[in-house]
Design a protein around this motif. Structure first.
Motif, mmCIF file in Angstrom:
data_model
loop_
_atom_site.group_PDB
_atom_site.id
_atom_site.type_symbol
_atom_site.label_atom_id
_atom_site.label_comp_id
_atom_site.label_asym_id
_atom_site.label_seq_id
_atom_site.Cartn_x
_atom_site.Cartn_y
_atom_site.Cartn_z
ATOM 1 N N GLN A 109 0.626 -1.136 0.051
ATOM 2 C CA GLN A 109 0.156 0.050 -0.100
ATOM 3 C C GLN A 109 0.779 1.217 0.095
ATOM 4 O O GLN A 109 1.916 1.198 0.371
ATOM 5 C CB GLN A 109 -0.934 -0.032 1.493
ATOM 6 C CG GLN A 109 -2.040 -0.877 1.369
ATOM 7 C CD GLN A 109 -2.951 -0.788 2.367
ATOM 8 O OE1 GLN A 109 -2.996 0.003 3.339
ATOM 9 N NE2 GLN A 109 -3.610 -2.093 2.873
ATOM 10 N N ILE A 110 0.296 2.382 -0.609
ATOM 11 C CA ILE A 110 0.879 3.597 -0.547
ATOM 12 C C ILE A 110 0.911 3.984 1.125
ATOM 13 O O ILE A 110 -0.042 4.069 1.860
ATOM 14 C CB ILE A 110 0.245 4.552 -1.325
ATOM 15 C CG1 ILE A 110 0.211 4.217 -2.724
ATOM 16 C CG2 ILE A 110 0.835 6.096 -1.055
ATOM 17 C CD1 ILE A 110 -0.496 5.407 -3.847
ATOM 18 N N GLY A 111 2.071 4.457 1.401
ATOM 19 C CA GLY A 111 2.436 4.778 2.712
ATOM 20 C C GLY A 111 2.454 3.515 3.660
ATOM 21 O O GLY A 111 2.551 3.834 4.886
ATOM 22 N N LEU A 112 2.513 2.466 3.001
ATOM 23 C CA LEU A 112 2.655 1.069 3.760
ATOM 24 C C LEU A 112 1.623 0.832 4.788
ATOM 25 O O LEU A 112 1.654 -0.098 5.479
ATOM 26 C CB LEU A 112 3.967 1.122 4.696
ATOM 27 C CG LEU A 112 5.148 1.353 3.924
ATOM 28 C CD1 LEU A 112 6.545 1.675 4.724
ATOM 29 C CD2 LEU A 112 5.703 0.083 2.955
ATOM 30 N N ARG A 119 4.135 5.318 12.507
ATOM 31 C CA ARG A 119 5.293 5.946 11.521
ATOM 32 C C ARG A 119 6.429 6.804 12.445
ATOM 33 O O ARG A 119 7.454 6.660 12.303
ATOM 34 C CB ARG A 119 4.784 6.782 10.337
ATOM 35 C CG ARG A 119 5.610 6.915 9.177
ATOM 36 C CD ARG A 119 4.784 7.848 8.061
ATOM 37 N NE ARG A 119 5.703 7.559 6.923
ATOM 38 C CZ ARG A 119 5.911 6.941 5.889
ATOM 39 N NH1 ARG A 119 5.004 5.640 5.937
ATOM 40 N NH2 ARG A 119 6.885 6.889 4.838
ATOM 41 N N ASN A 146 2.938 -3.958 -6.915
ATOM 42 C CA ASN A 146 2.885 -3.111 -5.946
ATOM 43 C C ASN A 146 3.570 -3.715 -4.632
ATOM 44 O O ASN A 146 4.029 -2.865 -3.737
ATOM 45 C CB ASN A 146 1.300 -3.383 -5.742
ATOM 46 C CG ASN A 146 0.413 -2.709 -6.509
ATOM 47 O OD1 ASN A 146 0.683 -1.525 -6.779
ATOM 48 N ND2 ASN A 146 -0.533 -2.895 -6.714
ATOM 49 N N ARG A 150 6.593 -1.150 -5.577
ATOM 50 C CA ARG A 150 6.341 -0.009 -4.756
ATOM 51 C C ARG A 150 6.674 -0.052 -3.194
ATOM 52 O O ARG A 150 7.121 0.732 -2.473
ATOM 53 C CB ARG A 150 4.386 0.028 -4.813
ATOM 54 C CG ARG A 150 4.105 1.622 -4.200
ATOM 55 C CD ARG A 150 2.680 1.408 -4.192
ATOM 56 N NE ARG A 150 1.965 1.056 -5.250
ATOM 57 C CZ ARG A 150 1.857 1.870 -6.295
ATOM 58 N NH1 ARG A 150 2.410 3.566 -6.150
ATOM 59 N NH2 ARG A 150 1.213 2.029 -7.474
ATOM 60 N N LYS A 153 10.019 1.173 -2.594
ATOM 61 C CA LYS A 153 10.095 2.313 -2.765
ATOM 62 C C LYS A 153 9.755 2.925 -1.387
ATOM 63 O O LYS A 153 9.985 4.105 -0.966
ATOM 64 C CB LYS A 153 9.147 2.855 -3.985
ATOM 65 C CG LYS A 153 9.662 4.486 -4.303
ATOM 66 C CD LYS A 153 9.156 4.892 -5.632
ATOM 67 C CE LYS A 153 9.445 6.037 -6.278
ATOM 68 N NZ LYS A 153 9.213 6.371 -7.594
ATOM 69 N N GLU A 154 8.457 2.603 -1.107
ATOM 70 C CA GLU A 154 7.819 3.018 0.241
ATOM 71 C C GLU A 154 8.567 2.811 1.350
ATOM 72 O O GLU A 154 8.757 3.716 2.541
ATOM 73 C CB GLU A 154 6.360 2.535 0.533
ATOM 74 C CG GLU A 154 5.477 2.858 -0.456
ATOM 75 C CD GLU A 154 5.025 4.411 -0.405
ATOM 76 O OE1 GLU A 154 5.271 4.828 0.497
ATOM 77 O OE2 GLU A 154 4.629 4.919 -1.470
ATOM 78 N N ARG A 157 11.354 5.519 1.378
ATOM 79 C CA ARG A 157 10.816 6.689 1.890
ATOM 80 C C ARG A 157 10.631 6.646 3.397
ATOM 81 O O ARG A 157 10.770 7.684 4.116
ATOM 82 C CB ARG A 157 9.379 7.114 1.406
ATOM 83 C CG ARG A 157 9.591 7.382 -0.085
ATOM 84 C CD ARG A 157 8.168 7.324 -0.623
ATOM 85 N NE ARG A 157 8.295 8.006 -2.159
ATOM 86 C CZ ARG A 157 7.149 7.760 -3.050
ATOM 87 N NH1 ARG A 157 6.029 7.514 -2.594
ATOM 88 N NH2 ARG A 157 7.295 8.339 -4.133
ATOM 89 N N LEU A 158 10.216 5.681 4.132
ATOM 90 C CA LEU A 158 10.227 5.423 5.581
ATOM 91 C C LEU A 158 11.904 5.406 6.158
ATOM 92 O O LEU A 158 11.624 6.164 7.164
ATOM 93 C CB LEU A 158 9.408 4.206 5.800
ATOM 94 C CG LEU A 158 9.325 3.783 7.468
ATOM 95 C CD1 LEU A 158 8.374 5.221 7.945
ATOM 96 C CD2 LEU A 158 8.919 2.350 7.590
#
Length: 525
Positions: A109-112, A119, A146, A150, A153-154, A157-158
């Motif tokens: 998922q976007i934003g995990l 977070r 996904n 993804r 990548k997420e 970002r985290l």
């Protein structure tokens, strides 16, 4: 020997871990917070066990888990530690549970799928081990992208939000670049830009995306290898200049020593071949017996992951303290480790299966469906002929009898699944790749004697014969769920299966001879 006694005997001696002094790697993890994704998977469970047992000074182990198959993340977390591989941990480090903390999230998922407070909690992470992935070869491109692309990548970002991050280890696969014959420990151009792939997945519906999938895959055999290659490009680009590295295992199989010899909990890859042949279902495989089977025991992979994080942090500290660090290439190019067996201990598919046969026939299982009769066929047309006469024709006869006696026919459906599985495996069993693993050897040489003893990376002293002895027993205990004490009864039952096998072969030969004779008479020859 009882099953419990076997498991105890196969566990490594805990005293041997301390035989040569303190461990620098273990000391590195002291008071650190580690975030692990994919903790409920095969490698994930082994990582959890090994970190908590061998790096027991760790402060907190965050486990990112999602709900799955009707079970909440909390349910999956509670069930996780019921596994037999945690028995040694429970005995040696009884207070380990206090160090483990569940983080509910989803790498697909976007934003995990993380709540803001979770977070914020993860900002304290020092080491990230990203092992979550879908490993299904027949996964849809959308799902594979996904989760594998993804999700990576997420996670980066985290990691950017972690001010005290020391290492980010990405677990990939040695076959992420399987379109090449020689695979070095370096990054290769991806089959498609990661951002472009993510955009395609977002804008296209299922039908057009499925139609486009073969075009996108090109020479890649499946969405797993393809998406893993693209995920490596995400790591390579690493816009935030995080301390990252990539661990690329080849075909992962059961453990060699840690925490118990021969443990495995799935039938993916080579394990599925061995189990299918052992129970008498799989009788032929499109495979070149002279090709190298690049199989790697799971604990070698786990060791490499744990040590790679330590080395990454050590190198980063050295670079920071080095006034001329701008000229150090390690800052610009993240290290990659090809965790393979073919460089130091190669074994062919033919020799591997011969050893499995020799050890397996010594301890047949009570759950064998049929007598062992397995052949590796280099040529696909020969394999298909074998499949017709040794798979489909017996399935047709058995299912016909089942219908007559009022039972549900099952064998034909089973072989459809088996043939789908074996077709996927044949890609890796009929080709040869050459790997370079100098990075792994360098890492091993860098370790102190204590760490070389505790976190074995170099396979120079590895014995396939010794490994396969425990491998076949581990499959019997952990996969087939047949305890070793049934051995004497299994031998008697197996002798009956052998008699039935040769009887059926005689009947089939008679049917074939009759059909040929009828055909000859009909044609007037």
């Amino acid at each position: 020997m009882s099953q419990a006694a076997y498991i105890r005997d196969m566990m490594s001696d805990p005293a041997s871990d301390l035989a040569t002094g303190p461990s620098e790697v273990s000391s590195f993890y002291s008071n650190l917070n580690v975030l692990l994704t994919g903790g409920n998977g095969f490698l994930g469970r082994l990582l959890i066990e090994r970190i908590l047992r061998s790096c027991s000074g760790v402060n907190t182990l965050f486990l990112l888990l999602r709900a799955k198959k009707g079970k909440s993340s909390e349910d999956r977390f509670e069930e996780l530690f019921d596994d037999v591989i945690f028995d040694r941990l429970k005995r040696e480090k009884p207070g380990f549970a206090q160090k483990v903390r569940l983080i509910e999230g989803d790498v697909g998922q976007i934003g995990l799928g993380l709540a803001p407070e979770q977070r914020e909690l993860l900002r304290a992470t020092n080491v990230v081990i990203h092992g979550a992935a879908t490993v299904r070869f027949d996964e849809t491109l959308r799902t594979a992208t996904n989760i594998n692309v993804r999700g990576t990548k997420e996670m980066l970002r985290l990691a950017k939000e972690m001010p005290n991050l020391k290492a980010f280890v990405h677990i990939s696969t040695a076959y992420s670049n399987c379109v090449r014959e020689f695979i070095d420990e370096k990054f290769y151009p991806p089959p498609i830009d990661s951002d472009k792939l993510l955009n395609l997945v977002e804008i296209l519906d299922d039908a057009p995306l499925q139609h486009l999938t073969p075009v996108l895959l090109g020479k890649y055999p499946n969405t797993y290898a393809f998406s893993k290659a693209v995920a490596e490009d995400v790591i390579r680009r690493n816009d935030h200049r995080l301390p990252v590295c990539v661990v690329r295992p080849s075909i992962v199989i059961a453990t060699s020593k840690e925490p118990v010899a021969g443990w495995i909990n799935n039938v993916y890859g080579a394990t599925g071949i061995v189990v299918g042949a052992a129970v008498g279902l799989l009788r032929t495989l499109h495979c070149d017996p002279d090709m190298i089977a690049d199989l790697i025991p799971a604990d070698y992979v786990i060791n490499n992951v744990i040590v790679a994080a330590w080395d990454l942090a050590e190198a980063r500290n050295s670079n920071i303290n080095n006034a001329d660090s701008s000229k150090n290439p390690e800052i610009d190019e993240p290290p990659i480790y090809n965790v393979v067996s073919s460089c130091q201990k190669p074994i062919t598919w033919g020799k591997f299966m011969q050893q499995i046969e020799d050890f397996g026939l010594q301890i047949p299982s009570m759950l064998c469906i049929w007598y062992y009769c397995f052949k590796l066929n280099k040529y696909e047309w020969v394999h298909k002929m074998y499949a017709i006469f040794l798979h489909l024709l017996p399935a047709l006869i058995v299912d016909s009898v089942a219908r007559i006696v009022g039972r549900e026919p099952m064998l034909w459906k089973a072989y459809k699944k088996i043939h789908k599985f074996s077709a996927v495996i044949s890609y890796f069993a009929t080709q040869q790749w050459r790997f370079n693993n100098n990075g792994v050897l360098r890492l091993s040489a860098k370790l102190s004697p204590a760490d070389q003893n505790q976190f074995e990376l170099n396979m120079d002293k590895f014995s396939w014969s010794e490994y396969n002895y425990h491998f076949i027993r581990g499959l019997r205990v952990y996969i087939v769920k047949d305890p070793l004490h049934t051995g004497p009864k299994a031998v008697v039952r197996y002798a009956r299966l052998r008699l039935a096998h040769y009887t059926l072969i005689s009947v089939l030969c008679g049917i074939i001879f009759w059909l040929l004779w009828t055909l000859v008479r009909f044609m007037g020859i």
